[in-house]
Scaffold this motif. Structure first.
Motif, PDB file in Angstrom:
ATOM      1  N   THR A  96      63.362 -27.572  68.105  1.00  0.00           N
ATOM      2  CA  THR A  96      61.941 -27.376  68.421  1.00  0.00           C
ATOM      3  C   THR A  96      61.079 -27.805  67.247  1.00  0.00           C
ATOM      4  O   THR A  96      60.095 -28.538  67.409  1.00  0.00           O
ATOM      5  CB  THR A  96      61.664 -25.908  68.787  1.00  0.00           C
ATOM      6  OG1 THR A  96      62.439 -25.571  69.939  1.00  0.00           O
ATOM      7  CG2 THR A  96      60.195 -25.672  69.083  1.00  0.00           C
ATOM      8  N   LYS A  97      61.453 -27.379  66.041  1.00  0.00           N
ATOM      9  CA  LYS A  97      60.691 -27.776  64.852  1.00  0.00           C
ATOM     10  C   LYS A  97      60.739 -29.282  64.645  1.00  0.00           C
ATOM     11  O   LYS A  97      59.743 -29.897  64.260  1.00  0.00           O
ATOM     12  CB  LYS A  97      61.228 -27.071  63.604  1.00  0.00           C
ATOM     13  CG  LYS A  97      60.727 -25.672  63.451  1.00  0.00           C
ATOM     14  CD  LYS A  97      61.057 -25.138  62.065  1.00  0.00           C
ATOM     15  CE  LYS A  97      60.300 -23.851  61.864  1.00  0.00           C
ATOM     16  NZ  LYS A  97      60.268 -23.453  60.464  1.00  0.00           N
ATOM     17  N   ALA A  98      61.896 -29.895  64.891  1.00  0.00           N
ATOM     18  CA  ALA A  98      62.024 -31.347  64.730  1.00  0.00           C
ATOM     19  C   ALA A  98      61.064 -32.075  65.663  1.00  0.00           C
ATOM     20  O   ALA A  98      60.424 -33.058  65.264  1.00  0.00           O
ATOM     21  CB  ALA A  98      63.464 -31.783  65.000  1.00  0.00           C
ATOM     22  N   SER A  99      60.932 -31.571  66.882  1.00  0.00           N
ATOM     23  CA  SER A  99      60.043 -32.229  67.848  1.00  0.00           C
ATOM     24  C   SER A  99      58.582 -32.098  67.455  1.00  0.00           C
ATOM     25  O   SER A  99      57.741 -32.886  67.887  1.00  0.00           O
ATOM     26  CB  SER A  99      60.264 -31.677  69.258  1.00  0.00           C
ATOM     27  OG  SER A  99      59.761 -30.351  69.365  1.00  0.00           O
ATOM     28  N   GLU A 100      58.273 -31.118  66.618  1.00  0.00           N
ATOM     29  CA  GLU A 100      56.897 -30.878  66.170  1.00  0.00           C
ATOM     30  C   GLU A 100      56.616 -31.448  64.785  1.00  0.00           C
ATOM     31  O   GLU A 100      55.520 -31.296  64.255  1.00  0.00           O
ATOM     32  CB  GLU A 100      56.626 -29.367  66.161  1.00  0.00           C
ATOM     33  CG  GLU A 100      56.758 -28.710  67.519  1.00  0.00           C
ATOM     34  CD  GLU A 100      56.828 -27.192  67.453  1.00  0.00           C
ATOM     35  OE1 GLU A 100      56.920 -26.634  66.338  1.00  0.00           O
ATOM     36  OE2 GLU A 100      56.818 -26.566  68.523  1.00  0.00           O
ATOM     37  N   SER A 101      57.609 -32.124  64.191  1.00  0.00           N
ATOM     38  CA  SER A 101      57.478 -32.550  62.796  1.00  0.00           C
ATOM     39  C   SER A 101      56.525 -33.720  62.588  1.00  0.00           C
ATOM     40  O   SER A 101      56.001 -33.913  61.499  1.00  0.00           O
ATOM     41  CB  SER A 101      58.854 -32.935  62.240  1.00  0.00           C
ATOM     42  OG  SER A 101      59.300 -34.161  62.813  1.00  0.00           O
ATOM     43  N   GLY A 102      56.323 -34.523  63.626  1.00  0.00           N
ATOM     44  CA  GLY A 102      55.458 -35.689  63.474  1.00  0.00           C
ATOM     45  C   GLY A 102      56.159 -36.865  62.825  1.00  0.00           C
ATOM     46  O   GLY A 102      55.540 -37.893  62.547  1.00  0.00           O
ATOM     47  N   TYR A 103      57.458 -36.758  62.588  1.00  0.00           N
ATOM     48  CA  TYR A 103      58.218 -37.848  61.976  1.00  0.00           C
ATOM     49  C   TYR A 103      58.245 -39.059  62.901  1.00  0.00           C
ATOM     50  O   TYR A 103      58.417 -38.916  64.106  1.00  0.00           O
ATOM     51  CB  TYR A 103      59.654 -37.396  61.673  1.00  0.00           C
ATOM     52  CG  TYR A 103      60.521 -38.521  61.163  1.00  0.00           C
ATOM     53  CD1 TYR A 103      60.449 -38.929  59.841  1.00  0.00           C
ATOM     54  CD2 TYR A 103      61.385 -39.200  62.021  1.00  0.00           C
ATOM     55  CE1 TYR A 103      61.226 -39.969  59.373  1.00  0.00           C
ATOM     56  CE2 TYR A 103      62.166 -40.243  61.558  1.00  0.00           C
ATOM     57  CZ  TYR A 103      62.092 -40.628  60.235  1.00  0.00           C
ATOM     58  OH  TYR A 103      62.854 -41.655  59.778  1.00  0.00           O
ATOM     59  N   THR A 104      58.077 -40.228  62.328  1.00  0.00           N
ATOM     60  CA  THR A 104      58.220 -41.469  63.084  1.00  0.00           C
ATOM     61  C   THR A 104      59.252 -42.347  62.398  1.00  0.00           C
ATOM     62  O   THR A 104      59.291 -42.423  61.165  1.00  0.00           O
ATOM     63  CB  THR A 104      56.892 -42.234  63.199  1.00  0.00           C
ATOM     64  OG1 THR A 104      56.390 -42.505  61.892  1.00  0.00           O
ATOM     65  CG2 THR A 104      55.856 -41.438  63.975  1.00  0.00           C
ATOM     66  N   PRO A 105      60.111 -43.016  63.164  1.00  0.00           N
ATOM     67  CA  PRO A 105      61.154 -43.853  62.571  1.00  0.00           C
ATOM     68  C   PRO A 105      60.575 -45.140  61.983  1.00  0.00           C
ATOM     69  O   PRO A 105      59.428 -45.515  62.280  1.00  0.00           O
ATOM     70  CB  PRO A 105      62.079 -44.169  63.750  1.00  0.00           C
ATOM     71  CG  PRO A 105      61.226 -44.005  64.956  1.00  0.00           C
ATOM     72  CD  PRO A 105      60.203 -42.966  64.613  1.00  0.00           C
ATOM     73  N   VAL A 106      61.384 -45.783  61.177  1.00  0.00           N
ATOM     74  CA  VAL A 106      61.008 -47.077  60.602  1.00  0.00           C
ATOM     75  C   VAL A 106      60.823 -48.053  61.742  1.00  0.00           C
ATOM     76  O   VAL A 106      61.649 -48.141  62.660  1.00  0.00           O
ATOM     77  CB  VAL A 106      62.119 -47.591  59.647  1.00  0.00           C
ATOM     78  CG1 VAL A 106      61.804 -48.995  59.161  1.00  0.00           C
ATOM     79  CG2 VAL A 106      62.292 -46.622  58.482  1.00  0.00           C
ATOM     80  N   GLN A 107      59.711 -48.798  61.708  1.00  0.00           N
ATOM     81  CA  GLN A 107      59.432 -49.799  62.724  1.00  0.00           C
ATOM     82  C   GLN A 107      60.088 -51.113  62.335  1.00  0.00           C
ATOM     83  O   GLN A 107      59.961 -51.554  61.209  1.00  0.00           O
ATOM     84  CB  GLN A 107      57.911 -49.997  62.884  1.00  0.00           C
ATOM     85  CG  GLN A 107      57.177 -48.730  63.314  1.00  0.00           C
ATOM     86  CD  GLN A 107      57.617 -48.230  64.676  1.00  0.00           C
ATOM     87  OE1 GLN A 107      57.747 -48.984  65.620  1.00  0.00           O
ATOM     88  NE2 GLN A 107      57.864 -46.929  64.760  1.00  0.00           N
ATOM     89  N   GLN A 108      60.781 -51.711  63.286  1.00  0.00           N
ATOM     90  CA  GLN A 108      61.461 -53.000  63.012  1.00  0.00           C
ATOM     91  C   GLN A 108      60.783 -54.138  63.682  1.00  0.00           C
ATOM     92  O   GLN A 108      60.130 -54.066  64.639  1.00  0.00           O
ATOM     93  CB  GLN A 108      62.911 -52.917  63.461  1.00  0.00           C
ATOM     94  CG  GLN A 108      63.660 -51.860  62.697  1.00  0.00           C
ATOM     95  CD  GLN A 108      65.131 -51.830  63.070  1.00  0.00           C
ATOM     96  OE1 GLN A 108      65.674 -52.762  63.637  1.00  0.00           O
ATOM     97  NE2 GLN A 108      65.774 -50.737  62.751  1.00  0.00           N
TER      98      GLN A 108
END
Length: 108
Positions: A96-108
């Motif tokens: 649940t916390k991970a889904s709320e973290s706002g993290y975005t992966p590196v764009q390729q």
């Protein structure tokens, strides 16, 4: 209390000593864990990369690290690996916390 998986490999000298003088080390392990405020849940002989596997409840990471350091300092271990274990409820909370973290992966 947090749970930990502890995986231990003996040195060849320690294995030779145990073969020469078989012994149950569970009592010593249980006492060390208790002295650090924890509880041994179970201990097993294992095959493969590790000779012994145990589950222990420890008060905190510092206590778990102290157990690993004490065992490693004795000189009879080739390696020791301590893995914190999360309950199903803790894993769900982490997701649940991970889904709320706002993290975005590196764009390729």
């Amino acid at each position: 209390m947090p749970s930990y998986l502890v995986q231990v490999s003996y040195t060849s000298e320690a294995v030779a000593a145990l073969v020469h003088n078989p012994q149950d080390r569970t009592g010593i392990i249980r006492k060390s864990i208790k002295n650090l405020g924890g509880k041994l849940i179970g201990s097993w002989l294992s095959f493969g990369d590790y000779d012994v596997v145990l589950i222990a409840d420890m008060p905190d990471n510092v206590s778990a690290a102290a157990l690993a350091m004490a065992a490693a300092a004795g000189g009879s271990l080739k390696s020791i690996k301590t893995t914190p274990l999360l309950s199903t409820e803790e894993a769900k909370a982490a997701a649940t916390k991970a889904s709320e973290s706002g993290y975005t992966p590196v764009q390729q």
